[in-house]
Design an enzyme around this catalytic site. Structure first.
Site, PDB file in Angstrom:
ATOM      1  CG  LEU A 133      37.452  32.644  43.104  1.00 25.11           C
ATOM      2  CD1 LEU A 133      37.500  32.474  44.621  1.00 25.11           C
ATOM      3  CD2 LEU A 133      37.231  31.304  42.429  1.00 25.11           C
ATOM      4  CG  ASP A 134      31.716  33.660  38.702  1.00 26.46           C
ATOM      5  OD1 ASP A 134      32.453  34.307  37.931  1.00 26.46           O
ATOM      6  OD2 ASP A 134      31.132  32.609  38.385  1.00 26.46           O
ATOM      7  CE  LYS A 135      28.137  41.341  44.591  1.00 23.20           C
ATOM      8  NZ  LYS A 135      27.238  42.467  44.193  1.00 23.20           N
TER       9      LYS A 135
END
Length: 321
Positions: A133-135
């Site tokens: 997942l993106d930050k």
């Protein structure tokens, strides 16, 4: 420990690549880092000649053996755990795995602190990670505790028996209450981090398909659901931008509103077939406070629970042809 019986004479890297259904580069990392044993002896040569009857073992990563580089000052909620998998509710602003550019503790570091033994098919930096997942994105993420589970879960990502339903807050409602977007994603020539959705299959472009539904609309934002048919980096963000719709806080893709918000995207439901029991599991990741509080400014908890119930969401997405 995962083991294989050799049935014909071959090179070690070729045998493992076929047995694990992984690239030769990934297998080479396992061999180089001492995770592969032949007849109970560590073998670090890719070209090692295997003979019929040899036993090849692969060790899992024991993360507590590695020294933590950054201090862990956070915790992560565990949504599900057994001997094969662990599902976490990733908070926003947490990087999933390390890289040269990452100068902070990661989700993998947190797993290290908790002394988990994980799969090593993704290498040590990505130990156990089946997807990412993106930050700034929050929500459900699954981690494999062994190579057996990792391979099966990776296969499920490919054949779509594993899936995720996301929730997002966007600046304007979709023009259609239900819509499928199938466009290629290509790296932006002006920003290597950003992806652009295009209709042409150009060199370097990857096909991506997403479904979106309007859930709750008000004069400030719209709550939507999103389901991925492919798992490309920034897929939801880029596909929405191609519709001139932007996730709140997503300045990279064109959001022009408040600049004190993170990207308001949450992996809300994760479903997969358990690698050992073969039962379908549905894991719900509760909304983070920032996401939930924005919704509760406009709606009651009862209204919200009704609109984002698993039954409602699956009914909406199953109605797509």
């Amino acid at each position: 420990m995962q083991n294989f019986l050799v049935s014909n004479d071959t090179r070690l890297d070729i045998f493992l690549s076929k047995s694990l259904e992984q690239s030769r580069n990934q297998v080479a990392l396992l061999i180089k880092n001492g995770y592969v044993l032949v007849n109970q002896k560590i073998q670090t040569k890719n070209s090692f000649k295997l003979k019929i009857g040899d036993i090849v073992d692969i060790k899992e990563v024991i993360l507590q053996e590695k020294k933590l580089k950054y201090e862990i000052d956070f915790d992560i909620d565990i949504l599900y755990e057994d001997d094969d998998v662990i599902v976490l509710n990733k908070p926003p602003y947490l990087v999933v795995h390390g890289a040269k550019s990452v100068k902070e503790a990661t989700l993998v570091d947190w797993l290290m602190q908790k002394n988990y033994t994980l799969s090593n098919l993704g290498g040590e930096l990505r130990a156990g990670l089946v997807h990412r997942l993106d930050k700034q994105t929050s929500g459900a993420i699954i981690v494999a505790k062994n190579n057996y589970s990792h391979k099966i879960l990776s296969d499920q990502l490919k054949d779509k028996s594993m899936g995720r339903i996301y929730l997002a807050l966007i600046n304007l409602p979709l023009k259609q209450d239900k819509i499928i977007i199938e466009k290629f994603l290509i790296r932006s020539p002006s920003n290597p981090i950003k992806k652009i959705a295009i209709n042409e299959d150009l060199a370097g472009a990857k096909n991506a398909k997403s479904a979106f539904v309007n859930l709750m609309i008000n004069d400030e934002f719209c709550l939507i659901g999103a389901k991925l048919f492919t798992g490309r980096t920034h897929q939801i963000r880029a596909h929405l931008a191609s519709l001139n719709r932007y996730i709140l806080g997503d300045c990279l893709y064109g959001y022009k509103g408040k600049d004190d918000l993170r990207v308001m995207l949450h992996a809300y439901i994760l479903y997969f077939i358990h690698p050992r029991t073969k039962k379908m599991l549905f894991i719900n990741a509760p909304l983070m406070d920032d996401f939930k509080n924005n919704l509760l400014k406009k709606y009651t908890l009862g209204e919200l629970d009704e609109k984002i119930s698993a039954q409602t969401l699956f009914s909406l997405f199953n109605s797509f042809v």
